[in-house]
Design a protein around this motif. Sequence first.
Motif, PDB file in Angstrom:
ATOM      1  N   LEU A  76      52.724 -57.547  23.932  1.00  0.00           N
ATOM      2  CA  LEU A  76      53.349 -56.323  24.710  1.00  0.00           C
ATOM      3  C   LEU A  76      53.596 -56.819  25.984  1.00  0.00           C
ATOM      4  N   THR A  77      54.698 -57.522  26.211  1.00  0.00           N
ATOM      5  CA  THR A  77      55.007 -57.798  27.652  1.00  0.00           C
ATOM      6  C   THR A  77      56.259 -56.793  28.295  1.00  0.00           C
ATOM      7  N   ASN A  78      56.758 -56.022  27.796  1.00  0.00           N
ATOM      8  CA  ASN A  78      57.708 -55.013  28.412  1.00  0.00           C
ATOM      9  C   ASN A  78      56.792 -53.751  28.672  1.00  0.00           C
ATOM     10  N   LEU A  79      55.783 -54.075  29.627  1.00  0.00           N
ATOM     11  CA  LEU A  79      55.142 -52.625  29.664  1.00  0.00           C
ATOM     12  C   LEU A  79      55.577 -52.021  30.808  1.00  0.00           C
ATOM     13  N   GLU A  80      55.451 -50.532  30.918  1.00  0.00           N
ATOM     14  CA  GLU A  80      55.740 -49.841  31.976  1.00  0.00           C
ATOM     15  C   GLU A  80      54.256 -49.628  32.706  1.00  0.00           C
ATOM     16  N   ILE A  81      54.302 -50.113  34.039  1.00  0.00           N
ATOM     17  CA  ILE A  81      52.903 -49.724  34.705  1.00  0.00           C
ATOM     18  C   ILE A  81      52.864 -48.628  35.472  1.00  0.00           C
ATOM     19  N   LEU A  82      52.134 -47.725  34.996  1.00  0.00           N
ATOM     20  CA  LEU A  82      51.865 -46.488  35.667  1.00  0.00           C
ATOM     21  C   LEU A  82      50.525 -45.888  35.840  1.00  0.00           C
ATOM     22  N   PRO A  83      49.859 -46.318  36.965  1.00  0.00           N
ATOM     23  CA  PRO A  83      48.537 -46.474  37.193  1.00  0.00           C
ATOM     24  C   PRO A  83      48.144 -44.826  37.266  1.00  0.00           C
ATOM     25  N   SER A  84      46.919 -44.604  36.672  1.00  0.00           N
ATOM     26  CA  SER A  84      46.495 -43.165  36.513  1.00  0.00           C
ATOM     27  C   SER A  84      46.114 -42.285  37.968  1.00  0.00           C
ATOM     28  N   SER A  85      46.412 -41.146  38.205  1.00  0.00           N
ATOM     29  CA  SER A  85      46.063 -40.605  39.274  1.00  0.00           C
ATOM     30  C   SER A  85      44.803 -39.830  39.476  1.00  0.00           C
ATOM     31  N   PHE A  86      44.098 -40.264  38.307  1.00  0.00           N
ATOM     32  CA  PHE A  86      42.533 -39.670  38.162  1.00  0.00           C
ATOM     33  C   PHE A  86      41.810 -40.165  39.100  1.00  0.00           C
ATOM     34  N   ALA A  87      40.951 -39.398  39.973  1.00  0.00           N
ATOM     35  CA  ALA A  87      40.244 -39.672  40.961  1.00  0.00           C
ATOM     36  C   ALA A  87      38.975 -40.699  40.714  1.00  0.00           C
ATOM     37  N   GLU A  88      38.666 -40.774  39.314  1.00  0.00           N
ATOM     38  CA  GLU A  88      37.507 -41.522  39.128  1.00  0.00           C
ATOM     39  C   GLU A  88      36.408 -41.170  39.923  1.00  0.00           C
ATOM     40  N   ASN A  89      36.043 -40.248  39.828  1.00  0.00           N
ATOM     41  CA  ASN A  89      34.752 -39.469  40.728  1.00  0.00           C
ATOM     42  C   ASN A  89      33.937 -38.543  39.998  1.00  0.00           C
ATOM     43  N   LEU A  90      33.639 -39.213  38.681  1.00  0.00           N
ATOM     44  CA  LEU A  90      32.585 -38.558  37.666  1.00  0.00           C
ATOM     45  C   LEU A  90      31.306 -38.987  38.343  1.00  0.00           C
ATOM     46  N   SER A  91      30.443 -38.070  37.773  1.00  0.00           N
ATOM     47  CA  SER A  91      28.952 -38.180  38.221  1.00  0.00           C
ATOM     48  C   SER A  91      28.434 -39.311  37.665  1.00  0.00           C
ATOM     49  N   LYS A  92      27.809 -40.069  38.736  1.00  0.00           N
ATOM     50  CA  LYS A  92      26.838 -41.068  38.107  1.00  0.00           C
ATOM     51  C   LYS A  92      25.528 -40.980  37.480  1.00  0.00           C
ATOM     52  N   THR A  93      25.320 -39.679  37.276  1.00  0.00           N
ATOM     53  CA  THR A  93      24.336 -39.313  36.441  1.00  0.00           C
ATOM     54  C   THR A  93      24.625 -39.341  34.932  1.00  0.00           C
ATOM     55  N   LEU A  94      25.902 -39.326  34.644  1.00  0.00           N
ATOM     56  CA  LEU A  94      26.189 -39.800  33.112  1.00  0.00           C
ATOM     57  C   LEU A  94      25.614 -41.080  32.819  1.00  0.00           C
ATOM     58  N   SER A  95      25.341 -41.069  31.703  1.00  0.00           N
ATOM     59  CA  SER A  95      25.211 -42.616  30.976  1.00  0.00           C
ATOM     60  C   SER A  95      26.237 -43.410  31.162  1.00  0.00           C
ATOM     61  N   PRO A  96      25.987 -44.713  31.309  1.00  0.00           N
ATOM     62  CA  PRO A  96      27.167 -45.796  31.463  1.00  0.00           C
ATOM     63  C   PRO A  96      28.296 -45.602  30.129  1.00  0.00           C
ATOM     64  N   PHE A  97      27.929 -45.299  29.198  1.00  0.00           N
ATOM     65  CA  PHE A  97      28.910 -45.191  28.036  1.00  0.00           C
ATOM     66  C   PHE A  97      29.767 -43.792  28.179  1.00  0.00           C
ATOM     67  N   GLU A  98      29.183 -42.893  28.607  1.00  0.00           N
ATOM     68  CA  GLU A  98      29.832 -41.816  28.631  1.00  0.00           C
ATOM     69  C   GLU A  98      30.636 -41.628  30.156  1.00  0.00           C
ATOM     70  N   TYR A  99      29.987 -42.356  31.190  1.00  0.00           N
ATOM     71  CA  TYR A  99      31.000 -42.677  32.431  1.00  0.00           C
ATOM     72  C   TYR A  99      32.373 -43.315  31.990  1.00  0.00           C
ATOM     73  N   VAL A 100      31.888 -44.415  31.503  1.00  0.00           N
ATOM     74  CA  VAL A 100      33.232 -45.224  31.014  1.00  0.00           C
ATOM     75  C   VAL A 100      34.279 -44.595  30.259  1.00  0.00           C
ATOM     76  N   LEU A 101      33.606 -43.864  29.077  1.00  0.00           N
ATOM     77  CA  LEU A 101      34.502 -43.137  28.139  1.00  0.00           C
ATOM     78  C   LEU A 101      35.362 -42.086  28.873  1.00  0.00           C
ATOM     79  N   GLN A 102      34.620 -41.323  29.439  1.00  0.00           N
ATOM     80  CA  GLN A 102      35.380 -40.052  29.956  1.00  0.00           C
ATOM     81  C   GLN A 102      36.480 -40.527  31.072  1.00  0.00           C
ATOM     82  N   THR A 103      36.242 -41.508  31.771  1.00  0.00           N
ATOM     83  CA  THR A 103      37.015 -41.905  32.847  1.00  0.00           C
ATOM     84  C   THR A 103      38.184 -42.458  32.071  1.00  0.00           C
TER      85      THR A 103
END
Length: 275
Positions: free
Chosen positions: A75-102
């Motif tokens: 997969l070399t011909n990728l279109e790079i479009l970084p997400s605009s999501f703020a990545e500001n979820l609560s750190k009270t989430l479990s690491p699993f939920e935090y990274v999955l939701q992000t």
Amino acid sequence: MANYAPLDPPPAYEDSQPHPPSSNRTAPIPSPRGPPLHRPPFPLELPALVSLRGKRVILASASPRRRQLLAQIGLTNLEILPSSFAENLSKTLSPFEYVLQTATEKVLSVYKAEIDNTEKGEPALILAADTIVVSHGGTILEKPRSEVEHIRMLSMLRDEGVHRVYTAVAAMRPLESAMDPGYVLHTHVEETRVRFDPNVTDDLILAYVKTRDGADKAGGYGIQTAGVILIERIEGSYDNVVGLPLGQTIKLIEKVMLAEDEMEDQFAQDEDDLI
């Protein structure tokens, strides 16, 4: 277009200034015959990957490391479009939920922005990922924001011994049919345990920090570069620590690319049952 993986950009802290070039550096003397020619490997002939050739495949990430890993499977011909999501979820989430939701929010953000793209057409596949480093005490570690914080972060990881690296991958394929919600989405979270060498000295940590190798990475180190000198062993996927568990990513791509026919058959059957 040559199928070469991109190179990592030189890392730096947000408030850092670039180092002045050294006047003592000299360019390497080229061989009279030129550099050896290395042919990139042929891409994997998997049906799901073959079906994506010539189509829009979006990587919702600016990470050159993820791009390098995806290049390894063709997969070399990728279109790079970084997400605009703020990545500001609560750190009270479990690491699993935090990274999955992000990762999920990242892929949804790009999907909403690109699904009605009249110029390029809708994408055939969108991939998003998020990687976090979690200390032995459960603290989610971001990228270091200064040299002082970088030293403190690596010293803590050494003193605590084992820490965990989580990467969540989200693969989405927009549906051609009218089935709700309009896409197929599958996710996976990979965990790798990393143990720093307890004999790493403060001087070695300082010397590593000065290289700026880990300045742009969660946890402050890169296992695929000079940061490997800090590590005694890992338990689990190596490329997960780099930023993308490649084997699981292939499985997700296969699931989303081959799932629509089955879903459309079920949708047609449900429509027939209503008649």
